[in-house]
Design a protein around this motif. Structure first.
Motif, PDB file in Angstrom:
ATOM      1  N   GLU A   1       1.266   4.178  -3.026  1.00 16.56           N
ATOM      2  CA  GLU A   1       1.041   5.616  -2.817  1.00 16.56           C
ATOM      3  C   GLU A   1       2.304   6.418  -3.149  1.00 16.56           C
ATOM      4  O   GLU A   1       2.227   7.498  -3.741  1.00 16.56           O
ATOM      5  CB  GLU A   1       0.629   5.880  -1.365  1.00 16.56           C
ATOM      6  CG  GLU A   1      -0.725   5.291  -0.982  1.00 16.56           C
ATOM      7  CD  GLU A   1      -1.895   5.955  -1.703  1.00 16.56           C
ATOM      8  OE1 GLU A   1      -1.708   7.026  -2.326  1.00 16.56           O
ATOM      9  OE2 GLU A   1      -2.999   5.383  -1.673  1.00 16.56           O
TER      10      GLU A   1
ATOM     11  N   GLU B   1       2.720   6.810  -6.872  1.00  8.16           N
ATOM     12  CA  GLU B   1       1.842   7.823  -7.460  1.00  8.16           C
ATOM     13  C   GLU B   1       2.378   9.238  -7.258  1.00  8.16           C
ATOM     14  O   GLU B   1       1.961  10.167  -7.948  1.00  8.16           O
ATOM     15  CB  GLU B   1       0.440   7.704  -6.861  1.00  8.16           C
ATOM     16  CG  GLU B   1      -0.316   6.466  -7.322  1.00  8.16           C
ATOM     17  CD  GLU B   1      -1.749   6.430  -6.801  1.00  8.16           C
ATOM     18  OE1 GLU B   1      -2.146   7.412  -6.135  1.00  8.16           O
ATOM     19  OE2 GLU B   1      -2.452   5.444  -7.068  1.00  8.16           O
ATOM     20  N   SER B   2       3.317   9.388  -6.324  1.00  7.45           N
ATOM     21  CA  SER B   2       3.860  10.726  -6.049  1.00  7.45           C
ATOM     22  C   SER B   2       4.997  11.105  -6.989  1.00  7.45           C
ATOM     23  O   SER B   2       5.432  12.260  -6.994  1.00  7.45           O
ATOM     24  CB  SER B   2       4.357  10.795  -4.599  1.00  7.45           C
ATOM     25  OG  SER B   2       5.604  10.136  -4.452  1.00  7.45           O
TER      26      SER B   2
ATOM     27  N   ASN C   1      -6.554   5.563   5.091  1.00  9.93           N
ATOM     28  CA  ASN C   1      -6.885   4.207   4.636  1.00  9.93           C
ATOM     29  C   ASN C   1      -7.546   3.412   5.760  1.00  9.93           C
ATOM     30  O   ASN C   1      -6.961   3.256   6.843  1.00  9.93           O
ATOM     31  CB  ASN C   1      -5.613   3.463   4.190  1.00  9.93           C
ATOM     32  CG  ASN C   1      -5.383   3.595   2.687  1.00  9.93           C
ATOM     33  OD1 ASN C   1      -6.240   3.260   1.890  1.00  9.93           O
ATOM     34  ND2 ASN C   1      -4.230   4.120   2.325  1.00  9.93           N
TER      35      ASN C   1
ATOM     36  N   VAL D   1       1.369  12.122   0.817  1.00  7.16           N
ATOM     37  CA  VAL D   1       1.293  10.658   0.811  1.00  7.16           C
ATOM     38  C   VAL D   1       0.947  10.154   2.212  1.00  7.16           C
ATOM     39  O   VAL D   1       0.120   9.252   2.381  1.00  7.16           O
ATOM     40  CB  VAL D   1       2.625  10.040   0.325  1.00  7.16           C
ATOM     41  CG1 VAL D   1       2.572   8.513   0.440  1.00  7.16           C
ATOM     42  CG2 VAL D   1       2.921  10.442  -1.108  1.00  7.16           C
TER      43      VAL D   1
ATOM     44  N   CYS E   1       0.831  -1.206   0.000  1.00  7.39           N
ATOM     45  CA  CYS E   1       0.000   0.000   0.000  1.00  7.39           C
ATOM     46  C   CYS E   1       0.865   1.254   0.000  1.00  7.39           C
ATOM     47  O   CYS E   1       0.633   2.191  -0.765  1.00  7.39           O
ATOM     48  CB  CYS E   1      -0.927  -0.017   1.224  1.00  7.39           C
ATOM     49  SG  CYS E   1      -2.070   1.376   1.272  1.00  7.39           S
TER      50      CYS E   1
ATOM     51  N   LYS F   1      -2.725  10.507   2.882  1.00  5.02           N
ATOM     52  CA  LYS F   1      -3.525   9.479   2.197  1.00  5.02           C
ATOM     53  C   LYS F   1      -3.443   8.144   2.941  1.00  5.02           C
ATOM     54  O   LYS F   1      -4.448   7.433   3.070  1.00  5.02           O
ATOM     55  CB  LYS F   1      -3.022   9.296   0.763  1.00  5.02           C
ATOM     56  CG  LYS F   1      -3.323  10.469  -0.151  1.00  5.02           C
ATOM     57  CD  LYS F   1      -2.811  10.182  -1.559  1.00  5.02           C
ATOM     58  CE  LYS F   1      -3.125  11.314  -2.516  1.00  5.02           C
ATOM     59  NZ  LYS F   1      -2.620  11.039  -3.884  1.00  5.02           N
ATOM     60  N   LEU F   2      -2.265   7.812   3.435  1.00  3.60           N
ATOM     61  CA  LEU F   2      -2.107   6.557   4.171  1.00  3.60           C
ATOM     62  C   LEU F   2      -2.922   6.570   5.460  1.00  3.60           C
ATOM     63  O   LEU F   2      -3.535   5.563   5.836  1.00  3.60           O
ATOM     64  CB  LEU F   2      -0.627   6.310   4.488  1.00  3.60           C
ATOM     65  CG  LEU F   2       0.268   5.958   3.306  1.00  3.60           C
ATOM     66  CD1 LEU F   2       1.734   5.919   3.747  1.00  3.60           C
ATOM     67  CD2 LEU F   2      -0.126   4.606   2.714  1.00  3.60           C
TER      68      LEU F   2
END
Length: 321
Positions: free
Chosen positions: A234, A237-238, A279, A272, A230, A275-276
């Motif tokens: 992420e 994607e950065s 989750n 990032v 995971c 976003k984590l």
């Protein structure tokens, strides 16, 4: 010459024609007839010997062709001066080129055959590799030979497509992390060196997951692997095209952001982390990081830059406790 001697001589001539030993002897003892008899006997012996050599040669040729047809290589023989095709073995006929029809199995004209048919004298042994339009790879080894009294070149062609694909796959696997699919530590140092030579400025980020051991102990290693994948997703994607990301080992990652300052890289990593944290996986996910902004004129070693980023990352981690 008597009628009997005429019949003997006629029989001897017929024996020569039918490749049989001559029999009988002329009765007349005149010198001219003795010389005639010696000549016929000599001619008989010479013809028998020549026919034996021809027979043996045909047998050897048949054996040679049988050996060529048993090879796993494709075999093409071309005339040295003109490039004309003189022979192809069965593998060539079945999988590459039919000499009788002049057609290629793949249906297209073949650059490999054009190269094989290029006239010209070769010295010793020549080897080259060829990649065709069908994405197949061939190794070719060429030798000069005497082929039925003609100066020729024999080409041994090996299909190495599977070998090349296997080597390429192994090479990729050697530089990839199996779990995340990211680059691994092996190519990290060399990539940093390349960035230092080519990029005016870039941010080197050392990243360490928070609490991975706790996740493994409390929720099991499958959840720990999920945590790693995971985070890697992420982080991936950065990055932009031309940036670099790798799993450095265990719970550590390295990112190289081209053209970014330390502050700009920190903003990306903070996003990032946000976003984590959002989750819903049943346990918290986050990471600590250390960032070094590297400029070309700094003249740092890759190992030194990693060490500095690593120290900054541990400072960050201690501040969060």
């Amino acid at each position: 010459m008597t009628e009997k001697d005429a019949h003997v001589l006629l029989g001897q001539i017929q024996s020569i024609i039918t490749n049989k030993p001559v029999t009988g002897q002329l009765e007349s003892d005149a010198p001219v007839y003795k010389e005639l008899q010696d000549t016929v006997s000599y001619l008989s012996r010479h013809m028998l010997k020549m026919n034996q050599q021809v027979t043996r040669s045909k047998g050897l040729n048949s054996l040679f062709l049988a050996i060529i047809n048993s090879l796993k290589d494709w075999v093409v023989v071309t005339e040295e001066k003109t490039g004309k095709i003189l022979y192809t073995n069965d593998l060539v006929k079945n999988r590459f080129y039919n000499m009788d029809t002049g057609r290629f199995i793949c249906g297209d004209a073949c650059g490999l055959m054009d190269r094989l048919q290029s006239p010209g004298k070769i010295e010793g042994r020549q080897k080259f590799e060829y990649q065709c339009k069908q994405e197949k790879f061939f190794q070719v080894e060429s030798h000069r030979v005497q082929w039925e009294n003609t100066s020729a070149v024999i080409h041994l062609i090996t299909d190495v497509t599977f070998q090349k694909e296997t080597e390429a796959h192994l090479e990729v696997m050697a530089y990839k992390d199996e779990l995340t699919g990211l680059n691994n530590r092996r190519c990290c140092i060399s990539t940093i060196d390349e960035y230092m030579k080519a990029e005016p400025i870039f941010a080197l980020c050392m990243i360490d997951l928070d609490g991975l051991k706790t996740i493994n102990d409390q929720f099991g290693h499958l959840n720990g692997d999920q945590y790693l994948t995971c985070v890697s997703r992420e982080l991936k994607e950065s990055v932009n095209q031309g940036d670099f990301i790798c799993r450095f080992g265990g719970d550590e990652f390295v990112i190289l952001y081209r053209g970014l300052t330390e502050e700009e890289a920190e903003k990306r990593l903070a996003i990032v982390n946000q976003k984590l944290a959002a989750n819903p996986v049943g346990y918290s996910m986050s990471f600590s990081y250390g960032i070094v902004c590297i400029k070309k004129e700094m003249d740092l070693l890759a190992e030194t830059a990693i060490k500095i980023a690593d120290e900054k990352m541990y400072q960050f981690k201690r501040m969060r406790k």
